[in-house]
Design a protein around this motif. Structure first.
Motif, PDB file in Angstrom:
ATOM      1  N   SER A 155      37.438  37.960  44.916  1.00  0.00           N
ATOM      2  CA  SER A 155      36.482  38.428  43.914  1.00  0.00           C
ATOM      3  C   SER A 155      35.396  37.388  43.660  1.00  0.00           C
ATOM      4  CB  SER A 155      37.206  38.750  42.605  1.00  0.00           C
ATOM      5  OG  SER A 155      37.809  37.597  42.060  1.00  0.00           O
ATOM      6  N   LEU A 156      35.763  36.132  43.647  1.00  0.00           N
ATOM      7  CA  LEU A 156      34.759  35.070  43.462  1.00  0.00           C
ATOM      8  C   LEU A 156      33.727  35.110  44.574  1.00  0.00           C
ATOM      9  CD1 LEU A 156      37.011  32.090  42.318  1.00  0.00           C
ATOM     10  CD2 LEU A 156      35.101  33.046  41.028  1.00  0.00           C
ATOM     11  N   LEU A 157      34.182  35.233  45.802  1.00  0.00           N
ATOM     12  CA  LEU A 157      33.271  35.271  46.940  1.00  0.00           C
ATOM     13  C   LEU A 157      32.396  36.527  46.891  1.00  0.00           C
ATOM     14  CD1 LEU A 157      32.296  34.102  49.615  1.00  0.00           C
ATOM     15  CD2 LEU A 157      34.178  35.307  50.754  1.00  0.00           C
ATOM     16  N   HIS A 158      33.016  37.661  46.602  1.00  0.00           N
ATOM     17  CA  HIS A 158      32.275  38.928  46.570  1.00  0.00           C
ATOM     18  C   HIS A 158      31.187  38.889  45.501  1.00  0.00           C
ATOM     19  CE1 HIS A 158      31.788  43.311  45.561  1.00  0.00           C
ATOM     20  NE2 HIS A 158      31.729  43.364  46.876  1.00  0.00           N
ATOM     21  N   TRP A 159      31.500  38.356  44.322  1.00  0.00           N
ATOM     22  CA  TRP A 159      30.516  38.303  43.253  1.00  0.00           C
ATOM     23  C   TRP A 159      29.426  37.272  43.544  1.00  0.00           C
ATOM     24  CZ3 TRP A 159      29.026  34.570  39.600  1.00  0.00           C
ATOM     25  CH2 TRP A 159      28.194  35.041  38.575  1.00  0.00           C
ATOM     26  N   ALA A 160      29.818  36.108  44.062  1.00  0.00           N
ATOM     27  CA  ALA A 160      28.842  35.049  44.322  1.00  0.00           C
ATOM     28  C   ALA A 160      27.833  35.459  45.385  1.00  0.00           C
ATOM     29  CB  ALA A 160      29.564  33.769  44.750  1.00  0.00           C
ATOM     30  N   VAL A 161      28.291  36.147  46.418  1.00  0.00           N
ATOM     31  CA  VAL A 161      27.381  36.580  47.485  1.00  0.00           C
ATOM     32  C   VAL A 161      26.338  37.550  46.931  1.00  0.00           C
ATOM     33  CG1 VAL A 161      27.262  37.942  49.605  1.00  0.00           C
ATOM     34  CG2 VAL A 161      28.993  36.157  49.369  1.00  0.00           C
ATOM     35  N   ARG A 162      26.735  38.389  45.998  1.00  0.00           N
ATOM     36  CA  ARG A 162      25.822  39.397  45.457  1.00  0.00           C
ATOM     37  C   ARG A 162      25.020  38.904  44.267  1.00  0.00           C
ATOM     38  NH1 ARG A 162      29.472  41.324  48.332  1.00  0.00           N
ATOM     39  NH2 ARG A 162      29.390  43.374  49.361  1.00  0.00           N
ATOM     40  N   ASN A 163      25.419  37.802  43.686  1.00  0.00           N
ATOM     41  CA  ASN A 163      24.712  37.269  42.510  1.00  0.00           C
ATOM     42  C   ASN A 163      24.498  35.762  42.642  1.00  0.00           C
ATOM     43  OD1 ASN A 163      24.928  39.749  40.456  1.00  0.00           O
ATOM     44  ND2 ASN A 163      26.908  39.513  41.472  1.00  0.00           N
ATOM     45  N   ASP A 261      38.935  43.646  32.753  1.00  0.00           N
ATOM     46  CA  ASP A 261      39.525  43.938  34.055  1.00  0.00           C
ATOM     47  C   ASP A 261      38.631  43.313  35.125  1.00  0.00           C
ATOM     48  OD1 ASP A 261      40.657  44.908  36.354  1.00  0.00           O
ATOM     49  OD2 ASP A 261      40.720  46.998  35.698  1.00  0.00           O
ATOM     50  N   CYS A 262      39.168  42.360  35.882  1.00  0.00           N
ATOM     51  CA  CYS A 262      38.377  41.657  36.894  1.00  0.00           C
ATOM     52  C   CYS A 262      38.245  42.439  38.199  1.00  0.00           C
ATOM     53  CB  CYS A 262      38.988  40.290  37.172  1.00  0.00           C
ATOM     54  SG  CYS A 262      38.896  39.137  35.770  1.00  0.00           S
ATOM     55  N   ARG A 263      38.881  43.596  38.291  1.00  0.00           N
ATOM     56  CA  ARG A 263      38.757  44.390  39.518  1.00  0.00           C
ATOM     57  C   ARG A 263      37.321  44.839  39.765  1.00  0.00           C
ATOM     58  NH1 ARG A 263      43.549  45.382  37.154  1.00  0.00           N
ATOM     59  NH2 ARG A 263      45.437  45.356  38.444  1.00  0.00           N
ATOM     60  N   ARG A 264      36.500  44.847  38.734  1.00  0.00           N
ATOM     61  CA  ARG A 264      35.104  45.240  38.878  1.00  0.00           C
ATOM     62  C   ARG A 264      34.346  44.303  39.814  1.00  0.00           C
ATOM     63  NH1 ARG A 264      33.363  46.178  33.914  1.00  0.00           N
ATOM     64  NH2 ARG A 264      35.283  45.628  32.823  1.00  0.00           N
ATOM     65  N   TYR A 265      34.880  43.105  40.054  1.00  0.00           N
ATOM     66  CA  TYR A 265      34.209  42.127  40.906  1.00  0.00           C
ATOM     67  C   TYR A 265      34.717  42.145  42.344  1.00  0.00           C
ATOM     68  CZ  TYR A 265      32.703  40.380  36.370  1.00  0.00           C
ATOM     69  OH  TYR A 265      32.171  40.279  35.115  1.00  0.00           O
ATOM     70  N   LEU A 266      35.613  43.066  42.665  1.00  0.00           N
ATOM     71  CA  LEU A 266      36.165  43.167  44.014  1.00  0.00           C
ATOM     72  C   LEU A 266      35.443  44.245  44.816  1.00  0.00           C
ATOM     73  CD1 LEU A 266      39.962  43.008  43.145  1.00  0.00           C
ATOM     74  CD2 LEU A 266      38.764  41.382  44.639  1.00  0.00           C
ATOM     75  N   PRO A 267      35.510  44.182  46.147  1.00  0.00           N
ATOM     76  CA  PRO A 267      35.022  45.315  46.950  1.00  0.00           C
ATOM     77  C   PRO A 267      35.754  46.582  46.536  1.00  0.00           C
ATOM     78  CG  PRO A 267      35.452  43.410  48.343  1.00  0.00           C
ATOM     79  CD  PRO A 267      35.976  43.058  46.977  1.00  0.00           C
ATOM     80  N   ALA A 271      42.800  47.144  46.532  1.00  0.00           N
ATOM     81  CA  ALA A 271      43.808  47.567  45.553  1.00  0.00           C
ATOM     82  C   ALA A 271      44.569  46.347  45.042  1.00  0.00           C
ATOM     83  CB  ALA A 271      44.780  48.555  46.187  1.00  0.00           C
ATOM     84  N   VAL A 272      44.640  46.213  43.719  1.00  0.00           N
ATOM     85  CA  VAL A 272      45.358  45.106  43.088  1.00  0.00           C
ATOM     86  C   VAL A 272      46.299  45.690  42.042  1.00  0.00           C
ATOM     87  CG1 VAL A 272      45.179  43.018  41.691  1.00  0.00           C
ATOM     88  CG2 VAL A 272      43.453  43.495  43.440  1.00  0.00           C
ATOM     89  N   LEU A 273      47.605  45.472  42.203  1.00  0.00           N
ATOM     90  CA  LEU A 273      48.591  45.959  41.245  1.00  0.00           C
ATOM     91  C   LEU A 273      49.066  44.856  40.313  1.00  0.00           C
ATOM     92  CD1 LEU A 273      50.817  48.281  43.442  1.00  0.00           C
ATOM     93  CD2 LEU A 273      48.887  48.875  41.999  1.00  0.00           C
ATOM     94  N   GLY A 274      48.932  43.610  40.757  1.00  0.00           N
ATOM     95  CA  GLY A 274      49.345  42.498  39.919  1.00  0.00           C
ATOM     96  C   GLY A 274      48.348  42.249  38.812  1.00  0.00           C
ATOM     97  N   ALA A 308      35.141  33.668  35.719  1.00  0.00           N
ATOM     98  CA  ALA A 308      35.201  32.251  35.347  1.00  0.00           C
ATOM     99  C   ALA A 308      36.413  31.975  34.468  1.00  0.00           C
ATOM    100  CB  ALA A 308      33.912  31.848  34.631  1.00  0.00           C
ATOM    101  N   SER A 309      36.678  32.884  33.522  1.00  0.00           N
ATOM    102  CA  SER A 309      37.823  32.706  32.641  1.00  0.00           C
ATOM    103  C   SER A 309      39.132  32.754  33.414  1.00  0.00           C
ATOM    104  CB  SER A 309      37.800  33.792  31.561  1.00  0.00           C
ATOM    105  OG  SER A 309      38.922  33.687  30.721  1.00  0.00           O
ATOM    106  N   ALA A 310      39.238  33.719  34.348  1.00  0.00           N
ATOM    107  CA  ALA A 310      40.454  33.821  35.164  1.00  0.00           C
ATOM    108  C   ALA A 310      40.657  32.555  35.995  1.00  0.00           C
ATOM    109  CB  ALA A 310      40.374  35.041  36.077  1.00  0.00           C
ATOM    110  N   THR A 311      39.569  32.012  36.522  1.00  0.00           N
ATOM    111  CA  THR A 311      39.661  30.793  37.330  1.00  0.00           C
ATOM    112  C   THR A 311      40.136  29.618  36.488  1.00  0.00           C
ATOM    113  OG1 THR A 311      37.864  31.578  38.746  1.00  0.00           O
ATOM    114  CG2 THR A 311      38.392  29.236  38.837  1.00  0.00           C
TER     115      THR A 311
END
Length: 426
Positions: A155-163, A261-267, A271-274, A308-311
């Motif tokens: 998610s960090l990589l996906h968000w950073a590349v786009r922003n 929900d941090c899933r918004r930052y993923l491709p 799928a993330v269940l954890g 950032a908070s999750a990290t």
């Protein structure tokens, strides 16, 4: 040989707390059907989470799917009016060594899940599967597909590349002292400047619940077109709930915390269940103002604050090896303030087509999440169709249960009537 699954730091952070919920009335079949379906889902593999033996002492979790049925039981039927009391009692029976506990009570199903196994998505999908009355009901869409067990890096990589231009601002805003009223801790911040008298205290979690009228979300959308364009339904509901507590004479902190929900930052296909949610506390916000709440939420999401908070939380866990929940104070102020925390699951479309046995406003989807602080009030909301289900988790030896319920009764009657006057005019 026992298969071992290595839990992520985000899972370990939650491994000493529980998600306890109830859903119904719906057609769950009999106990045998519930047991066989849970076993079928757990047996697919450790990525489905349900067969894992979550523990706090080690990230090496054993995969033992056959044991998942040990704590799936049947109890007496319950009525809608009993649900808050029954859910509280069910939560008090939790045991740290039991990853999953389910009780079928007539047309209602109670679920007690070790929070380390997952966040809100897991119980929602499990309920949808168990309340599907069709023969040979299909497994959840993610079952059998690749599930991401450690999503933070992706998610960090996906968000950073786009922003790319926001990365520096996000990092700078998180580490530079005194520049932001946000905190990575999922708890509101109290004003500790004045001396306060305290008394001894021990936890006593309870829950109060409310169901809004059918058509609530449509009414909010119509209202915001004239009064607060662009505001989210979640922000409006948070402000309404906060105002209900103020109108019921609760002293409410000028602060609030929100779970994102941090899933918004993923491709989209990931799928993330954890656990993949992060809490952010805002120490200078009027929680009764839909405008202030919306600005805080939208600004945090736009700048990637949840990631950032999750990290920060995972780094802190790796350093301290201490979970974020379950550590309670041993005293409480003589004059406690309500510290509001919000978790809005949003619209749960998975549950709209299940085998309900009641109209939307007569259904139940309630959650008790024991607050870690004596003054905390955890507000959990879910939307099914156009109805919002609201649960307030609190300690009943700090705040009076009947008064908390009176506040939620105001929400159930008409959330829009609770909005701040300055936001009710165009």
């Amino acid at each position: 040989m026992t298969q071992i699954y290595r839990a992520s730091s985000l899972d370990m952070l939650r491994s000493d707390s529980r998600i306890v919920t109830v859903l119904g009335p719906a057609d769950f079949g009999d106990l045998a059907r519930v047991q066989s379906r849970v076993l079928a889902l757990a047996s697919i593999g450790p990525a489905t989470r349900l067969g894992l033996r979550a523990q706090q002492s080690s990230a090496a979790w054993a995969f033992e799917p056959d044991r998942v049925v040990e704590h799936i039981t049947e109890g007496p039927s319950v009525d809608h009016e009993q649900l808050a009391e029954e859910l509280t009692e069910f939560a008090h029976e939790s045991a740290a060594g039991i990853p999953v506990r389910i009780r079928l009570a007539g047309r209602y199903l109670f679920l007690d899940l070790n929070h380390g196994l997952g966040d809100a998505l897991l119980p929602v999908d499990l309920f949808a599967y168990l309340a599907d009355a069709t023969p040979d009901a299909p497994l959840p869409a993610w079952a059998g597909n690749a599930v991401e067990g450690h999503p933070l890096r992706k998610s960090l990589l996906h968000w950073a590349v786009r922003n790319p231009r926001k990365v520096v601002d996000t990092i700078y805003g998180r580490v530079r002292p005194g520049t932001n009223s946000e905190s990575a801790e999922p708890a509101a911040v109290s004003d500790a400047a004045s001396p306060t008298a305290f008394v001894p205290w021990t936890p006593s979690a309870a829950v109060a619940v409310a169901v809004t009228p059918a058509g609530t979300t449509e009414a909010i959308r119509r209202w915001r077109e004239s009064h607060l364009p662009g505001a989210s339904v979640s922000a409006v509901m948070c402000a309404a709930v906060s105002t209900a507590f103020v109108r019921t004479s609760f002293p409410v902190d000028r602060s609030a915390a929100f779970l994102f929900d941090c899933r918004r930052y993923l491709p989209p296909s990931t799928a993330v269940l954890g656990n993949f949610a992060a809490g952010i506390g805002f120490s200078d916000i009027d929680p009764t103002s839909a405008r202030e709440v919306n600005d805080a939420l939208s600004g945090a999401i736009d700048k990637g604050r949840p990631i950032a908070s999750a990290t920060i939380s995972t780094i802190k866990y790796k350093r301290e090896r201490r979970a974020v929940s379950g550590v309670f104070d041993d005293r409480v102020p003589v004059r406690p303030n309500v510290e509001l925390m919000f978790s809005d699951v949003g619209r749960v479309r998975q549950l709209e087509q299940v085998s309900w046995i009641a109209q939307p406003a007569d259904r139940a989807f309630f959650v008790i999440a024991a607050p870690g602080s004596p003054e905390s009030m955890m507000i959990t909301m879910e939307t099914i169709d156009s109805v919002v289900f609201v649960s307030a988790s609190f300690h009943d030896n700090v705040f009076d249960s009947q008064t908390v319920q009176a506040a939620l009764d105001l929400v159930a009657a008409d959330p829009l009537a609770l909005l701040a006057p300055q936001e009710k005019t165009a």
